[in-house]
Design a protein around this motif. Sequence first.
Motif, PDB file in Angstrom:
ATOM      1  N   THR A 363       2.817  -1.942  -3.062  1.00  0.00           N
ATOM      2  CA  THR A 363       2.861  -2.076  -4.584  1.00  0.00           C
ATOM      3  C   THR A 363       1.408  -2.004  -5.007  1.00  0.00           C
ATOM      4  N   ALA A 364       1.068  -1.117  -5.909  1.00  0.00           N
ATOM      5  CA  ALA A 364      -0.321  -0.826  -6.182  1.00  0.00           C
ATOM      6  C   ALA A 364      -0.447  -0.743  -7.741  1.00  0.00           C
ATOM      7  N   ILE A 365      -1.574  -1.142  -8.317  1.00  0.00           N
ATOM      8  CA  ILE A 365      -2.012  -0.714  -9.753  1.00  0.00           C
ATOM      9  C   ILE A 365      -3.296  -0.228  -9.826  1.00  0.00           C
ATOM     10  N   ARG A 366      -3.460   0.885 -10.373  1.00  0.00           N
ATOM     11  CA  ARG A 366      -5.002   1.455 -10.634  1.00  0.00           C
ATOM     12  C   ARG A 366      -5.222   1.854 -11.976  1.00  0.00           C
ATOM     13  N   LEU A 367      -6.215   1.581 -12.179  1.00  0.00           N
ATOM     14  CA  LEU A 367      -6.783   1.869 -13.608  1.00  0.00           C
ATOM     15  C   LEU A 367      -7.995   2.911 -13.699  1.00  0.00           C
ATOM     16  N   GLU A 368      -7.905   3.715 -14.921  1.00  0.00           N
ATOM     17  CA  GLU A 368      -8.897   4.721 -15.160  1.00  0.00           C
ATOM     18  C   GLU A 368      -9.558   4.453 -16.692  1.00  0.00           C
ATOM     19  N   THR A 369     -10.789   4.434 -16.700  1.00  0.00           N
ATOM     20  CA  THR A 369     -11.521   4.305 -17.913  1.00  0.00           C
ATOM     21  C   THR A 369     -11.420   5.765 -18.660  1.00  0.00           C
ATOM     22  N   PHE A 370     -11.879   5.469 -20.276  1.00  0.00           N
ATOM     23  CA  PHE A 370     -11.953   6.560 -20.850  1.00  0.00           C
ATOM     24  C   PHE A 370     -12.851   7.671 -20.294  1.00  0.00           C
ATOM     25  N   GLY A 371     -14.100   7.203 -19.573  1.00  0.00           N
ATOM     26  CA  GLY A 371     -14.801   8.145 -19.119  1.00  0.00           C
ATOM     27  C   GLY A 371     -14.410   8.995 -17.726  1.00  0.00           C
ATOM     28  N   HIS A 373     -13.312   7.039 -14.634  1.00  0.00           N
ATOM     29  CA  HIS A 373     -13.468   6.398 -13.577  1.00  0.00           C
ATOM     30  C   HIS A 373     -12.327   5.482 -13.250  1.00  0.00           C
ATOM     31  N   ARG A 374     -11.699   5.755 -11.984  1.00  0.00           N
ATOM     32  CA  ARG A 374     -10.623   5.071 -11.673  1.00  0.00           C
ATOM     33  C   ARG A 374     -11.226   3.977 -10.486  1.00  0.00           C
ATOM     34  N   PHE A 375     -10.433   2.848 -10.852  1.00  0.00           N
ATOM     35  CA  PHE A 375     -10.649   1.463  -9.759  1.00  0.00           C
ATOM     36  C   PHE A 375      -9.475   0.708  -9.775  1.00  0.00           C
ATOM     37  N   THR A 376      -9.387  -0.166  -8.591  1.00  0.00           N
ATOM     38  CA  THR A 376      -8.639  -1.130  -8.410  1.00  0.00           C
ATOM     39  C   THR A 376      -8.945  -2.302  -9.018  1.00  0.00           C
ATOM     40  N   PRO A 377      -8.312  -2.799 -10.069  1.00  0.00           N
ATOM     41  CA  PRO A 377      -8.794  -4.244 -10.794  1.00  0.00           C
ATOM     42  C   PRO A 377      -8.307  -5.325  -9.926  1.00  0.00           C
ATOM     43  N   VAL A 378      -8.891  -6.509 -10.231  1.00  0.00           N
ATOM     44  CA  VAL A 378      -8.579  -7.940  -9.686  1.00  0.00           C
ATOM     45  C   VAL A 378      -8.114  -8.697 -10.409  1.00  0.00           C
ATOM     46  N   TYR A 379      -7.408  -9.556 -10.061  1.00  0.00           N
ATOM     47  CA  TYR A 379      -6.723 -10.724 -10.750  1.00  0.00           C
ATOM     48  C   TYR A 379      -6.531 -12.127 -10.312  1.00  0.00           C
ATOM     49  N   GLY A 380      -6.362 -13.099 -11.167  1.00  0.00           N
ATOM     50  CA  GLY A 380      -6.335 -14.369 -10.422  1.00  0.00           C
ATOM     51  C   GLY A 380      -7.597 -15.300 -10.334  1.00  0.00           C
ATOM     52  N   PRO A 381      -7.706 -16.494 -10.043  1.00  0.00           N
ATOM     53  CA  PRO A 381      -9.031 -17.242  -9.669  1.00  0.00           C
ATOM     54  C   PRO A 381      -9.933 -16.936  -8.796  1.00  0.00           C
TER      55      PRO A 381
END
Length: 537
Positions: A363-371, A373-381
């Motif tokens: 399972t995965a989440i990827r994000l893309e910026t308005f400009g 650029h796609r990246f795998t974000p991070v979460y948690g402490p």
Amino acid sequence: MQVDEWVVEWPTLGFLVADWVESHCIVPDGFDKGAPFRMYRWQLWATANHYRVRPKAQVGQLAAAFQHRRSQIVGPQKSGKGPWSATIIGAEAVGPVVFAGFAEGGEAYDCADWGCRCGWGYEYQPGEPMGRRWPTPLIQLLATSSEQTDNVYRPLQAMARGGDLGRQMKVGEEFIRLPNDGRIDVVTSSATARLGNPITFALQDESGVYTQSNRMVKVAQTQRRGLAGMGGRSLETSNAWDPAENSTAQRTYEAQAEDVFKFFRQPPSNLSYGNKVERRKIHEYVYAGSGHVDLDNIDAEAAELYEVDPQEAERFFGNGLVQGLGSWLPDGLWDSRTAPDVTVPDGARVCAGFDGSEHDDWTAIRLETFGGHRFTPVYGPDDRPTVWNPADWPGHAVPRGEVEAAWDELVSRYNIARAYCDPRGWQTDIERWASLYGDEVFVEWATYRITQMHHALDREVTDLRSGTTTHDGCTITEAHVANARKAAKPGDRYILAKPNRHQKIDAAMSDVLAHEAAADARVAGWGRSTGNYVYSI
């Protein structure tokens, strides 16, 4: 394979090893669980060849005493490669696999001489090779992932816990302790600290999926270097490989080295796998010597798979070398758009892609910026990446609570305009996210729809080629992109498919969904203040 093809007319430790296996190893599962492990004909043939001794072998020689420095076994799915491999590892750990001279008559191998209280012994025939144990066996079981190693390691654990083998082993979840500080280690490409260590034996399981893209070709080569200094040997097992991938299995099979034993029952060329009657004849041929196999079940499984992926069906069940689905991206395109130094600040405008599973796939989440650029974000402490491998979690299930926590943090951190989410297995969760964060933000986007998926894949390829989009170089996404194959569909369209069940593509799917969400949002006016969006879903 006819009986008269299996004639051993040369010296070998193979019969000693096979007899030792029957006394010490049990059938690991099924209706015969706990019974002595008696090798099938093909297994005995492979064992005899792997332990074939040179006629002029000298006491004190290790690998040099044998005709074959290493062996390769290529067989169809469920033919018994995994359990047999487990018995060979057991023999290499505490069995008589080191050449100890030729018998003159009257000599015997007695387990009691080696601290084993099973009571087994073996009387040598005059001229027969004799065996002894490794003083400190150091063994590695290599596979592409922890899930893949289970094909051999779980049978080995069952044998050690339920038979005489276990009296000399202390079994753990990731390694087994052996006498005299010996070890059996389970390793994957991520276990770099152990790769290259001096070892006495290596099993390279499913070498047909060791490719340059997943870096396993180099890993296998490194492991064999670790064998060379110890006089150790190795064994490869695999299904038939995709000839387009230039895997380790393919390289081994095509190499001209004369000291590599190769066992590969390729089906007769005059039979067509697409013909039901001839397919049965192919199965009868390639499963010869596998006494446990029900060919009716094999026929049924192969027929079902053939409908959706004929190449994979022929490789897995027909043991045929056929080229699989083509790679999604041209070589070098993904790497050419890597921009690892791009920093995405909190509050940035982004769109998201989500591809979920429960037990088998990732399972995965990827994000893309308005400009773009796609990246795998991070979460948690501890800044965990938003990629979840079910094998890493209790019950081998994707932790839905972790996914929930990740979305909650991402929605708070970024300005998410749109999130395209594949609903399979996650429809209720997506509906809850839509109610929490906005149904104009979280949208179901089914990846099984051929026309829409084809256009999304084509759009990403076009934008990567033009340089209008970049990515962060996430290693997991890179591996999944490299695994992704085109599955041809009617109307000159295609969707994505896995080359096999062990090579995942879920992060690549999330990447495509993130790009599609961002592309649709831009067309609909993302960045303008109207707040009115029209999305193609």
